[in-house]
Scaffold this motif. Structure first.
Motif, short mmCIF file in Angstrom:
data_model
loop_
_atom_site.label_atom_id
_atom_site.label_comp_id
_atom_site.label_asym_id
_atom_site.label_seq_id
_atom_site.Cartn_x
_atom_site.Cartn_y
_atom_site.Cartn_z
N PHE A 1 40.35 36.91 40.78
CA PHE A 1 41.20 37.71 39.89
C PHE A 1 40.31 38.33 38.80
O PHE A 1 39.52 37.62 38.17
N PRO A 2 40.39 39.65 38.61
CA PRO A 2 39.41 40.29 37.72
C PRO A 2 39.75 40.23 36.23
O PRO A 2 39.01 40.77 35.43
N HIS A 3 40.88 39.61 35.85
CA HIS A 3 41.26 39.64 34.43
C HIS A 3 41.41 38.25 33.81
O HIS A 3 42.28 38.04 32.97
N HIS A 4 40.58 37.31 34.27
CA HIS A 4 40.66 35.95 33.77
C HIS A 4 40.69 35.87 32.24
O HIS A 4 41.52 35.19 31.67
N PHE A 5 39.75 36.56 31.60
CA PHE A 5 39.60 36.36 30.16
C PHE A 5 40.70 37.08 29.38
O PHE A 5 41.16 36.58 28.36
N ASP A 6 41.15 38.23 29.87
CA ASP A 6 42.31 38.90 29.25
C ASP A 6 43.53 37.97 29.30
O ASP A 6 44.20 37.76 28.30
N TYR A 7 43.79 37.46 30.50
CA TYR A 7 44.98 36.62 30.68
C TYR A 7 44.86 35.33 29.88
O TYR A 7 45.85 34.79 29.40
N LEU A 8 43.63 34.83 29.74
CA LEU A 8 43.43 33.61 28.96
C LEU A 8 43.93 33.82 27.53
O LEU A 8 44.65 32.98 26.97
N LEU A 9 43.59 34.97 26.93
CA LEU A 9 44.05 35.26 25.57
C LEU A 9 45.57 35.32 25.51
O LEU A 9 46.19 34.77 24.60
N ARG A 10 46.19 35.95 26.52
CA ARG A 10 47.66 36.03 26.53
C ARG A 10 48.28 34.65 26.62
O ARG A 10 49.25 34.34 25.92
N ARG A 11 47.71 33.81 27.50
CA ARG A 11 48.27 32.45 27.68
C ARG A 11 48.13 31.63 26.41
O ARG A 11 48.91 30.73 26.15
N LEU A 12 47.07 31.91 25.65
CA LEU A 12 46.83 31.17 24.41
C LEU A 12 47.57 31.81 23.22
O LEU A 12 47.36 31.43 22.07
N ASP A 13 48.44 32.81 23.51
CA ASP A 13 49.20 33.52 22.48
C ASP A 13 48.30 34.18 21.43
O ASP A 13 48.65 34.22 20.24
N GLY B 1 34.25 33.41 17.73
CA GLY B 1 35.46 33.44 16.91
C GLY B 1 36.76 33.08 17.59
O GLY B 1 37.80 33.06 16.94
N LEU B 2 36.77 32.84 18.91
CA LEU B 2 38.02 32.43 19.57
C LEU B 2 38.54 31.17 18.88
O LEU B 2 37.87 30.14 18.88
N PRO B 3 39.76 31.24 18.28
CA PRO B 3 40.22 30.14 17.42
C PRO B 3 40.93 29.03 18.19
O PRO B 3 42.07 28.68 17.88
N VAL B 4 40.26 28.47 19.20
CA VAL B 4 40.86 27.43 20.04
C VAL B 4 39.76 26.42 20.33
O VAL B 4 38.58 26.79 20.42
N ASP B 5 40.12 25.14 20.51
CA ASP B 5 39.06 24.19 20.86
C ASP B 5 38.70 24.29 22.34
O ASP B 5 39.49 24.82 23.15
N PHE B 6 37.52 23.79 22.68
CA PHE B 6 36.99 23.95 24.02
C PHE B 6 37.93 23.44 25.10
O PHE B 6 38.21 24.13 26.08
N GLU B 7 38.42 22.19 24.93
CA GLU B 7 39.26 21.57 25.97
C GLU B 7 40.49 22.42 26.28
O GLU B 7 40.82 22.66 27.44
N THR B 8 41.17 22.86 25.22
CA THR B 8 42.38 23.67 25.39
C THR B 8 42.09 24.94 26.17
O THR B 8 42.77 25.27 27.15
N ALA B 9 41.03 25.64 25.73
CA ALA B 9 40.72 26.92 26.37
C ALA B 9 40.25 26.71 27.82
O ALA B 9 40.67 27.44 28.73
N TYR B 10 39.41 25.72 28.04
CA TYR B 10 38.86 25.51 29.38
C TYR B 10 39.97 25.10 30.35
O TYR B 10 40.04 25.60 31.48
N ASN B 11 40.85 24.19 29.92
CA ASN B 11 41.93 23.76 30.80
C ASN B 11 42.89 24.91 31.12
O ASN B 11 43.37 25.04 32.24
N GLU B 12 43.13 25.75 30.12
CA GLU B 12 43.99 26.91 30.35
C GLU B 12 43.34 27.84 31.38
O GLU B 12 44.01 28.37 32.26
N LEU B 13 42.03 28.00 31.26
CA LEU B 13 41.31 28.86 32.21
C LEU B 13 41.38 28.29 33.62
O LEU B 13 41.61 29.03 34.59
N LEU B 14 41.21 26.99 33.76
CA LEU B 14 41.29 26.36 35.08
C LEU B 14 42.68 26.54 35.70
O LEU B 14 42.80 26.85 36.89
N GLU B 15 43.72 26.36 34.88
CA GLU B 15 45.09 26.57 35.36
C GLU B 15 45.28 27.99 35.85
O GLU B 15 45.85 28.24 36.91
#
Lengths: 239, 239
Positions: free
Chosen positions: A58-70, A35-49
């Motif tokens: 860093f132990p909170h990659h996925f938490d922070y990913l959601l914050r970065r994606l608003d 259900g994450l409402p983002v396309d793969f490229e956007t989310a993956y690139n944000e994660l890499l950044e």
């Protein structure tokens, strides 16, 4: 006379970088599937950044990913990422090509083996145990346990002390020119740069500290034979 | 009129306790196999004591185990424990018998379903996703996310608010007489005590708060039919 051969762990014995990439992609895939409402490229690139900025441990990659994606925090999405990441890590952990063959050959030739690695001791030991290579090594030196990281001379000196050998009786094998090769050379060890993975063309300003340069771990038996015959400065494999 | 059925997660839908026991035993086995110099009984009993004192979610079980056994810290042993524990958890996670069958039946009967569980949101979601039961539920309420634990009335009131129903339109199903049954009854929900696992004969001082008592989740469709017909205080399954 060489007596001990030290190895770096990640991307020298364990195929870490390729695995991490696969694990991250599967994590994003599974988050989107749940259900994450983002396309793969956007989310993956944000994660890499994010990983580039905060580091791979860093132990909170996925938490922070959601914050970065608003996006609002959603433990379901984080769990979906964590599950896929771990499943991939556990199912796909591999030795670097020929690692075990090289270790067997070196033991057969009578060399004592050790590991000098940075990182969390439990996580590093997990990789060693999951690959079942622990029986090859007399000792595994992990930086976060010793309180000092590569390329600091102390971690190399600690390893030499544990094995009771002088620097010139030891070889360090690793994929990083800075932490492995420069670090080990500074305390007087022989050095073998294993050109592999994402550091195969990086940190080249430290290349002069590599006595040998190999592209396959199975070149190691030949390299240590050359060292044994005392002609290390003349013959460089692959140079 | 019942509209929503809430479930506890651990030992109601997911077979947690049996899994934890197996995982702990495998962890001790693997630590001993990698050199932990203690016999199985000694180490396992020490671990059980430790868990009883520090709780099952304490993140340093294996570190503390070594301290209690007067052993020097050894990340290899800790890693061996962690690996075996996780491998067991991932390989053996199971639904409680008939959980999925009961969920399908209840959805077929038109009921809306939810989960109200204590614990870490990501860990609880991991169980839900690994069992692939998330599609049955409209919402999963996790205490550590809401900031309030069962049996506090607030967590039940939050769940009712999320579903937009009154307490008397909801049923709570759980294995714990204190946190599930007493907690839900206090806000006015119907309650079904699922006698299963290690709490099947504990906290009996709260037994009067259970409207129904079942030994198999497949009794639930019958129970909610009884509730629907408005005769809940007369007919108690298995009583």
């Amino acid at each position: 006379m060489v007596e001990v051969i030290f190895f770096d762990l990640d991307d020298t014995l364990v195929d870490t970088s390729r695995l991490a990439e696969l694990a991250r992609k599967n994590a994003i895939d599974n988050m989107i599937q749940h259900g994450l409402p983002v396309d793969f490229e956007t989310a993956y690139n944000e994660l890499l950044e994010l990983i580039a900025e905060y580091g791979s441990n860093f132990p909170h990659h996925f938490d922070y990913l959601l914050r970065r994606l608003d996006l609002k925090y959603n433990p379901k999405w984080v769990a979906a990422g964590v599950i896929a990441y771990h499943n991939t890590k556990f199912a796909h952990l591999r030795e670097v090509k020929n690692a075990r063959k090289a270790l067997i050959k070196l033991r057969e030739m009578g060399y004592r083996l050790g590991i000098i690695t940075d990182g969390n001791p439990i996580k590093q030991w997990e990789k060693v145990l999951r690959l079942d290579i622990d029986d090859f090594f007399e000792y595994v030196v992990v930086s976060d346990f010793e309180g000092v990281k590569k390329p600091h001379p102390k971690i190399y000196q600690k390893a030499l002390k544990i094995f009771g050998v002088k620097a010139e009786e030891a070889v360090m094998v690793g994929d990083r020119l800075y932490s492995d090769i420069f670090g080990a050379k500074r305390v007087g060890m022989h050095t073998v740069w294993f050109r592999y993975g994402k550091y195969a063309n990086r940190e080249l300003e430290y290349e002069q500290h590599a006595d040998f340069k190999i592209d396959d771990l199975l070149e190691l038996p030949h390299v240590v034979e050359v060292l044994k015959n005392g002609s290390n400065k003349e013959v460089h494999t692959n140079r």
